[in-house]
Write a protein that holds these residues in place. Structure first.
Motif, PDB file in Angstrom:
ATOM      1  N   THR A 122       0.851  -1.183   0.000  1.00 58.65           N
ATOM      2  CA  THR A 122       0.000   0.000   0.000  1.00 58.65           C
ATOM      3  C   THR A 122       0.887   1.233   0.000  1.00 58.65           C
ATOM      4  O   THR A 122       1.845   1.312   0.779  1.00 58.65           O
ATOM      5  CB  THR A 122      -0.907   0.021   1.244  1.00 58.65           C
ATOM      6  N   ALA A 123       0.581   2.181  -0.868  1.00 58.57           N
ATOM      7  CA  ALA A 123       1.299   3.457  -0.908  1.00 58.57           C
ATOM      8  C   ALA A 123       0.284   4.576  -0.711  1.00 58.57           C
ATOM      9  O   ALA A 123      -0.684   4.681  -1.473  1.00 58.57           O
ATOM     10  CB  ALA A 123       2.035   3.624  -2.233  1.00 58.57           C
ATOM     11  N   ILE A 124       0.496   5.379   0.329  1.00 52.32           N
ATOM     12  CA  ILE A 124      -0.363   6.524   0.613  1.00 52.32           C
ATOM     13  C   ILE A 124       0.342   7.745   0.029  1.00 52.32           C
ATOM     14  O   ILE A 124       1.370   8.178   0.550  1.00 52.32           O
ATOM     15  CB  ILE A 124      -0.603   6.700   2.123  1.00 52.32           C
ATOM     16  N   LEU A 125      -0.183   8.289  -1.052  1.00 58.63           N
ATOM     17  CA  LEU A 125       0.579   9.191  -1.916  1.00 58.63           C
ATOM     18  C   LEU A 125       0.213  10.660  -1.720  1.00 58.63           C
ATOM     19  O   LEU A 125      -0.964  11.037  -1.725  1.00 58.63           O
ATOM     20  CB  LEU A 125       0.356   8.812  -3.376  1.00 58.63           C
ATOM     21  N   LYS A 126       1.248  11.476  -1.582  1.00 57.96           N
ATOM     22  CA  LYS A 126       1.119  12.936  -1.555  1.00 57.96           C
ATOM     23  C   LYS A 126       1.781  13.482  -2.810  1.00 57.96           C
ATOM     24  O   LYS A 126       2.904  13.109  -3.147  1.00 57.96           O
ATOM     25  CB  LYS A 126       1.797  13.493  -0.311  1.00 57.96           C
ATOM     26  N   ARG A 127       1.099  14.367  -3.489  1.00 62.80           N
ATOM     27  CA  ARG A 127       1.631  14.885  -4.752  1.00 62.80           C
ATOM     28  C   ARG A 127       2.803  15.842  -4.529  1.00 62.80           C
ATOM     29  O   ARG A 127       2.940  16.460  -3.471  1.00 62.80           O
ATOM     30  CB  ARG A 127       0.532  15.583  -5.541  1.00 62.80           C
ATOM     31  N   ASN A 128       3.609  15.963  -5.553  1.00 64.65           N
ATOM     32  CA  ASN A 128       4.642  16.985  -5.597  1.00 64.65           C
ATOM     33  C   ASN A 128       3.954  18.352  -5.445  1.00 64.65           C
ATOM     34  O   ASN A 128       3.008  18.645  -6.178  1.00 64.65           O
ATOM     35  CB  ASN A 128       5.370  16.895  -6.942  1.00 64.65           C
ATOM     36  N   PRO A 129       4.400  19.193  -4.502  1.00 64.73           N
ATOM     37  CA  PRO A 129       3.686  20.454  -4.265  1.00 64.73           C
ATOM     38  C   PRO A 129       3.717  21.411  -5.449  1.00 64.73           C
ATOM     39  O   PRO A 129       2.955  22.387  -5.474  1.00 64.73           O
ATOM     40  CB  PRO A 129       4.415  21.055  -3.052  1.00 64.73           C
ATOM     41  N   TYR A 160      -3.664  -4.529  -9.311  1.00 60.29           N
ATOM     42  CA  TYR A 160      -3.266  -3.134  -9.122  1.00 60.29           C
ATOM     43  C   TYR A 160      -4.500  -2.245  -9.179  1.00 60.29           C
ATOM     44  O   TYR A 160      -5.240  -2.244 -10.164  1.00 60.29           O
ATOM     45  CB  TYR A 160      -2.278  -2.752 -10.224  1.00 60.29           C
ATOM     46  N   VAL A 161      -4.707  -1.495  -8.106  1.00 63.79           N
ATOM     47  CA  VAL A 161      -5.797  -0.522  -8.047  1.00 63.79           C
ATOM     48  C   VAL A 161      -5.213   0.831  -7.682  1.00 63.79           C
ATOM     49  O   VAL A 161      -4.428   0.945  -6.737  1.00 63.79           O
ATOM     50  CB  VAL A 161      -6.865  -0.918  -7.006  1.00 63.79           C
ATOM     51  N   GLN A 162      -5.589   1.858  -8.445  1.00 59.30           N
ATOM     52  CA  GLN A 162      -5.303   3.231  -8.066  1.00 59.30           C
ATOM     53  C   GLN A 162      -6.572   3.835  -7.473  1.00 59.30           C
ATOM     54  O   GLN A 162      -7.640   3.753  -8.081  1.00 59.30           O
ATOM     55  CB  GLN A 162      -4.866   4.061  -9.278  1.00 59.30           C
ATOM     56  N   ASN A 163      -6.456   4.429  -6.294  1.00 59.33           N
ATOM     57  CA  ASN A 163      -7.573   5.115  -5.658  1.00 59.33           C
ATOM     58  C   ASN A 163      -7.295   6.614  -5.713  1.00 59.33           C
ATOM     59  O   ASN A 163      -6.377   7.115  -5.061  1.00 59.33           O
ATOM     60  CB  ASN A 163      -7.724   4.647  -4.210  1.00 59.33           C
ATOM     61  N   GLY A 186      -3.755  10.137  -3.250  1.00 64.01           N
ATOM     62  CA  GLY A 186      -4.068   8.852  -3.848  1.00 64.01           C
ATOM     63  C   GLY A 186      -3.546   7.710  -2.990  1.00 64.01           C
ATOM     64  O   GLY A 186      -2.721   7.918  -2.096  1.00 64.01           O
ATOM     65  N   VAL A 187      -4.052   6.521  -3.272  1.00 67.59           N
ATOM     66  CA  VAL A 187      -3.605   5.311  -2.579  1.00 67.59           C
ATOM     67  C   VAL A 187      -3.460   4.193  -3.607  1.00 67.59           C
ATOM     68  O   VAL A 187      -4.395   3.923  -4.367  1.00 67.59           O
ATOM     69  CB  VAL A 187      -4.600   4.875  -1.482  1.00 67.59           C
ATOM     70  N   SER A 188      -2.276   3.570  -3.624  1.00 67.52           N
ATOM     71  CA  SER A 188      -2.036   2.405  -4.476  1.00 67.52           C
ATOM     72  C   SER A 188      -2.294   1.120  -3.699  1.00 67.52           C
ATOM     73  O   SER A 188      -1.866   0.997  -2.544  1.00 67.52           O
ATOM     74  CB  SER A 188      -0.577   2.377  -4.958  1.00 67.52           C
TER      75      SER A 188
END
Length: 233
Positions: A122-129, A160-163, A186-188
């Motif tokens: 699981t990857a809890i993703l924060k975007r590049n600012p 593989y699911v992108q949320n 997002g969450v992978s």
């Protein structure tokens, strides 16, 4: 494309991760099940963190609660709905650090369907600012994700699911009543097999892949971890 409630969890500081996960599974999960029909919850799973996969400045979460709800199946008794929701929130406060546990509704995008055996990444993703959420979503969905899917012999993506996080993610009642921090972008959800390509090729392509993350991710603010998925409902 469906939607799911995503609730990455951090434990209260007096609990160990094992104590937190034990309470979550053996006390809180039955409570959720007991109120599921009233609240229209049709699916619920817990992802119990086993180990971080990279060190980040943002600490790893202790787990992720994921729920699917159908408003058409929620009780028409508004008082019963309020009582059930209040009971779950009251119990959450006994073991979850709510001020550090964001909650939002995400758009599911199933990119590859396969078996979900073994541990989940699981990857809890924060975007590049430097980019908008829309730009993040485009790069992740149209460029970065397909790159991995083209080479299963290198990256091993089996399921593989992108949320994807919508623009209004922070304006939901669940976040407001918990005083939650802002949603991530997002969450992978990834289940992987071991690579079968030559080791040198795997190393080179994975290096390029991780370099591309810098184009759309704030890597140091995006925890990645392995976890055990436990389906409750």
């Amino acid at each position: 494309m469906g939607q799911r409630i995503i609730f990455p969890l951090r434990r209260l500081p007096h609990l160990s991760r094992d104590e937190f996960q034990d309470y979550w599974l053996n006390h809180h999960a039955p409570l959720v099940k007991s109120h599921a029909a009233t609240l229209g919850i049709v699916g619920y799973q817990q992802v119990h963190t086993t180990k971080p996969m990279r060190e980040t400045a943002v600490p790893c979460f202790d787990g992720v609660a994921e729920l699917w709800a159908d408003p058409q199946k929620q009780s028409s008794d508004k008082g019963a709905v309020r009582t059930a929701a209040a009971a779950l929130l009251a119990d959450e406060r006994t073991f979850i650090d709510l001020a550090n546990s964001p909650i939002w509704i995400a758009d599911e995008d199933l990119r590859r369907e396969g078996s979900k055996d073994g541990l989940r990444m699981t990857a809890i993703l924060k975007r590049n600012p430097a980019i908008s959420r829309a730009q993040f979503r485009y790069h992740w969905r149209e460029l970065h994700g397909p790159w991995a899917l083209r080479r299963p012999d290198v990256f091993g993506f089996r399921h593989y699911v992108q949320n994807h996080t919508p623009e209004n993610a922070d304006y939901n009642p669940m976040a407001r009543e918990r005083n939650s921090p802002p949603a991530f972008d997002g969450v992978s959800e990834i289940y992987r097999d071991a690579p079968t390509a030559p080791a040198e090729e795997v190393a080179e392509l994975r290096l390029q892949f991780h370099e591309d993350e810098k184009n759309f991710l704030d890597i140091d603010a995006s925890p990645v971890f392995e976890g055990k998925v436990i389906v409750i409902i």
